[in-house]
Motif scaffolding. Structure first.
Motif: not given
Length: 95
Positions: A76-95
């Motif tokens: 299953h999936e787990v969902t979490v609500d996160l502020w924007e400053s907590y996350i960053e984009r994942v580049r297409e190469d996975g980094a």
């Protein structure tokens, strides 16, 4: 409302260990998930807890993670609500 992330976009939760209060659960730090939707803009809870007079207001996103990625099992999936400053984009190469 302008948001930087879109539904379906892959993001990585910043692997932080800040002093004081944070709303980033340890089990998602450093993990890759998928944006489900934006929940609106809210004052940053970390800054409210720290007593900042005028806390930053940021978009809050629901981010879905595969349970198997978090705990090694579960379909299953787990969902979490996160502020924007907590996350960053994942580049297409996975980094």
């Amino acid at each position: 409302m302008r948001t930087d992330f879109r539904a379906g976009e892959r993001v990585r939760v910043r692997a932080v260990d800040p002093e004081g209060h944070t709303r980033v659960p340890r089990y998602v730090r450093g993990q890759v998930g998928r944006i489900v939707e934006c929940q609106g803009r809210w004052a940053l809870a970390d800054e409210i807890a720290a007593g900042v007079a005028e806390p930053r207001v940021e978009p809050v996103y629901t981010v879905a993670f595969a349970a198997g990625d978090l705990w090694g099992e579960g379909g299953h999936e787990v969902t979490v609500d996160l502020w924007e400053s907590y996350i960053e984009r994942v580049r297409e190469d996975g980094a």
